[in-house]
Design an enzyme around this catalytic site. Structure first.
Site, short mmCIF file in Angstrom:
data_model
loop_
_atom_site.label_atom_id
_atom_site.label_comp_id
_atom_site.label_asym_id
_atom_site.label_seq_id
_atom_site.Cartn_x
_atom_site.Cartn_y
_atom_site.Cartn_z
N TRP A 266 1.88 5.14 -2.56
CA TRP A 266 1.69 5.88 -3.79
C TRP A 266 2.62 5.41 -4.90
CZ3 TRP A 266 -1.20 10.35 -5.20
CH2 TRP A 266 -2.19 10.69 -4.26
N TYR B 3 0.85 -1.18 0.00
CA TYR B 3 0.00 0.00 0.00
C TYR B 3 0.89 1.23 0.00
CZ TYR B 3 -3.22 3.63 1.24
OH TYR B 3 -3.95 4.79 1.23
#
Length: 755
Positions: free
Chosen positions: A108, A106
């Protein structure tokens, strides 16, 4: 000049006298200062130079181990580490099945669409046999579950229904719960070429728009708009919304016809509002009752846009302010009008509030994961601590899998998760923890196998976002640091050892994948009659502008115009002010209509202050914490906590003092900044300072760098969404006495060159 892109904007890079210089795209009217974090990414001392394995895992083999985070590492060759990791993957799949593998990742990752770490990992694990996945996000987990029940598919009702252009042209009043902070809207997944938010708000203000900021932090709305600030008690937005709704009701200012034709569940909510008047709301939220009544009458005049920031739902009962904001907007009857009604998250991310591109951008498709099991993303520590235990989620009775191997690629859970001391205990339970990382984050320090990955400037990619028309040819601007490899190269090596090279690579190099991905966009352009360059033309040009779709209000405008013929994708086909589905779940922490629910954690004698642990202004989450913009905002290398003058004086704290924030979960140090731009009784410490415990052997160690997630609670928003609740907690604050410990967060750990 070398074209490139990032979450903070498109830019170009070049070497000048040996120094890497980054310049924003010339068409960006308000480029992000976060771009200046990027140069440090290619050669900082925090970079990981070679593959390493934790000594205990190397010598004793896989298994639970509380030495994670304090053990030394041993340097190994790429061949050895990939051989060992492939063997461990085989063991776990053979002995525990694919549910025993958690594909975390998890984060960006990269603005590039091919070298997207989550996509690379999930594709690899799906082909390896499957994995337990996560759903939803830390940023918006409560809203992502709630909105499909009451309004429609999350992306369809958030990203493009109300745009910045609409706000600039049509909106008379913006009622911004939680604000619309430019520090947040500077960031967009896939990249952003033009930051339009500031200019749109300026244009609206020049036209006469009134902005009202509801929140404990003055900086959550730009100074440019001279907003009226209501410094509300943190976490009480729902009560204020109900008080406003009550005034609209008793003053006859609500749109009864819209409620009758476009909503479901209004009678039940109307009955609930009785007694929830402005005086009741004032006693909870701290806004005077007269101001509540006056505000209700203001928003009933002209075109009003009610915005709810992502921050509000990152709290206990975080579903409620989103739902109550929607109900308040429905009472005004303006949902679906240009620049009016309700919008979730406008100002929280750069790709919200813009028309979608008329053609798809180049993106990877995932292989199908044969494992259907998942967890809500913010429940990862629960999964590791309580395998086999039941939990509830969105009307389902589920069970946590027994995870043996955690594979993380492109994220930093020791930033974005809550109660980091609890997470340390959770990570100690697994057999193997694998991390791809460019730098020595706390996550890398807690891993067993650490594989050094490249940063975006060290590889080629295509930067593109679904609501930004500029596609960027991200050319390589630097050689890989040390022995760092692209994630694709790492997974290709593992796939070869596990026997599915062809399935993973499909016979393509990384450059050939870029050519393949561009072909989809090229065909879509040609099919709609637009200029459609081939890959070589695009790459030579450095960028290509895609056509934008219409700014027509999307599905909410269509529904408003024809509620019978264009119903919403909800059970009733209408806006669900009351949801029979949610009511049927029987959750006492999320009833069938918006409601004020008392928090279970409130300030007390020992922890009298509210802590707002919000997103930082100087970096994206924890990314590039060592970069120039991030480092310049620290005080003597330490994160800054903002304190109201009254609260500082009561504790003998002056500006610049090192202070200790603490509660029953943990403690951290920070540098105090005294300001009246926070509400009295509130302190604000942004997330993202790399977790740096004073004594790694202490399971409740003091973080000397200023990471607030040693203080936040690791509980779900409700049984409906199980979202992150990291935005708010309670703390005590005191001046640090004695010698101040050094911050070593960005210094590499001990690494032995031989076993």
């Amino acid at each position: 000049m070398i074209p490139h892109s990032s979450h903070w904007g498109a830019f170009s890079a070049e070497r000048v006298d040996g120094e890497l210089i980054v310049r924003p795209h010339p068409d960006d009217p308000n480029p992000s200062p976060l771009l200046q974090n990027i140069p440090a990414s290619v050669s900082h001392r925090a970079r990981i130079a070679s593959p390493v394995v934790r000594r205990g895992w190397l010598e004793d083999g896989p298994g639970p181990d509380d030495r994670r985070g304090r053990d030394e590492f041993v340097q190994v060759s790429w061949d050895e580490v990939l051989d060992r990791l492939a063997a461990e993957l085989r063991r776990v799949y053979d002995e525990h099945g694919p549910r025993g593998v958690y594909g975390g990742s998890y984060g960006w990752a990269s603005a590039g669409r091919f070298h997207h770490a989550q996509g690379q990992l999930h594709r690899f694990l799906a082909l390896a046999g499957g994995y337990t996945r996560s759903v939803n996000t830390y940023s918006g987990g409560a809203a992502e579950v709630l909105l499909p029940h009451v309004l429609g598919p999350f992306d369809s009702v958030t990203r493009s229904v109300v745009t910045w252009d609409q706000l600039a042209a049509h909106t008379d009043t913006v009622l911004a719960f939680g604000g619309m902070a430019l520090k947040n809207s500077t960031v967009g997944a896939g990249g952003v070429s033009r930051h339009v938010e500031r200019d749109a708000m300026r244009a609206a203000k020049a036209r006469g728009t009134e902005f009202v900021l509801v929140g404990p932090l003055r900086a959550d709305l730009s100074e440019d708009v001279a907003a009226r600030w209501l410094p509300i008690e943190p976490g009480t937005d729902t009560a204020l919304m109900l008080g406003l709704a009550h005034t609209l009701l008793v003053d006859g200012l609500h749109d009864g016809e819209f409620l009758r034709t476009h909503t479901a569940g209004w009678p039940e909510f109307e009955a609930y509002l009785r007694g929830k008047d402005a005086a009741w709301a004032s006693a909870i939220c701290g806004v005077p009752a007269a101001d509540i009544r006056r505000l209700a009458r203001t928003i009933a005049r002209g075109r009003t846009l009610i915005t709810v920031s992502q921050s509000l739902q990152r709290a206990e009962h975080g579903e409620q302010p989103v739902w109550a904001g929607l109900a308040l907007a429905a009472m005004l009857g303006q949902i679906g009008l240009p620049g009016g009604g309700f919008v979730y998250g406008l100002g929280s991310l750069a790709h919200y509030g813009r028309p979608r591109n008329a053609v798809p951008v180049p993106t990877m498709t995932r292989s199908v994961n044969p494992v259907r099991d998942f967890i809500p993303v913010a429940r990862v520590a629960d999964m590791l601590l309580y395998p086999g235990e039941p939990y509830e989620y969105n009307g389902e009775h589920r069970t946590y899998p027994d995870t043996k191997l955690v594979y993380w690629c492109g994220g930093n859970p020791f930033h974005h998760h809550q109660d980091l001391n609890r997470l340390r205990r959770a990570v100690a339970r697994v057999d193997t923890f694998v991390v791809h990382e460019p730098a020595w984050t706390a996550t890398a320090r807690h891993a067993d196998v650490v594989l050094p990955s490249t940063v975006t400037l060290e590889r080629e990619d295509i930067g593109a976002g679904g609501t930004d028309p500029l596609v960027i040819a991200m050319r390589r601007a630097a050689d890989p640091f040390g022995e760092a490899r692209d994630d694709y190269a790492i997974f290709s090596g593992l796939a070869a050892r596990l026997g599915f090279t062809d399935g993973f690579t499909e016979g393509r190099t990384a450059r050939e994948w870029l050519e393949h991905l561009w072909l989809r966009t090229q065909k879509a352009l040609a099919g709609k009659g637009f200029p459609a360059p081939d890959f070589d033309e695009f790459w030579a040009a450095g960028e290509w502008r895609l056509p934008s779709g219409p700014d027509d209000g999307g599905m909410l405008a269509s529904f408003r115009a024809d509620p019978g013929g264009r119903p919403l994708h909800t059970p009733s086909g209408r806006i669900e002010i009351g949801s029979a589905t949610i009511a049927g779940f029987g959750y006492d922490d999320c009833p069938g209509h918006p409601a004020w629910l008392e928090p279970t954690e409130a300030p007390d004698e020992w922890h009298p202050l509210r802590l707002v642990a919000n997103q930082p202004a100087t970096r994206l989450h924890s990314q590039l914490d060592f970069g120039a913009t991030s480092a310049a905002a620290k005080v003597r290398g330490r994160e800054v906590v903002r304190v109201h003058p009254h609260d500082a004086a009561a504790r003998g704290i002056v500006d610049g003092d090192v202070v200790r924030l603490h509660n029953d979960r943990g403690a951290c140090l920070a540098a105090a900044r005294i300001t009246d731009e926070v509400r009295r009784g509130v302190v604000q410490l942004p997330t993202g300072a790399w977790y740096s415990p004073l004594d790694p052997d202490d399971p409740t160690a003091l973080c000397v760098h200023g990471n607030p997630n040693v203080l936040t609670r690791d509980v779900g928003s409700s049984r409906l969404a199980q979202g992150c609740t990291g935005q708010l907690t309670i703390v005590q604050l005191s001046r640090w006495e004695g010698e101040v410990p050094p911050v070593r967060a960005h210094e590499p750990p001990a690494v032995r060159t031989t076993a």
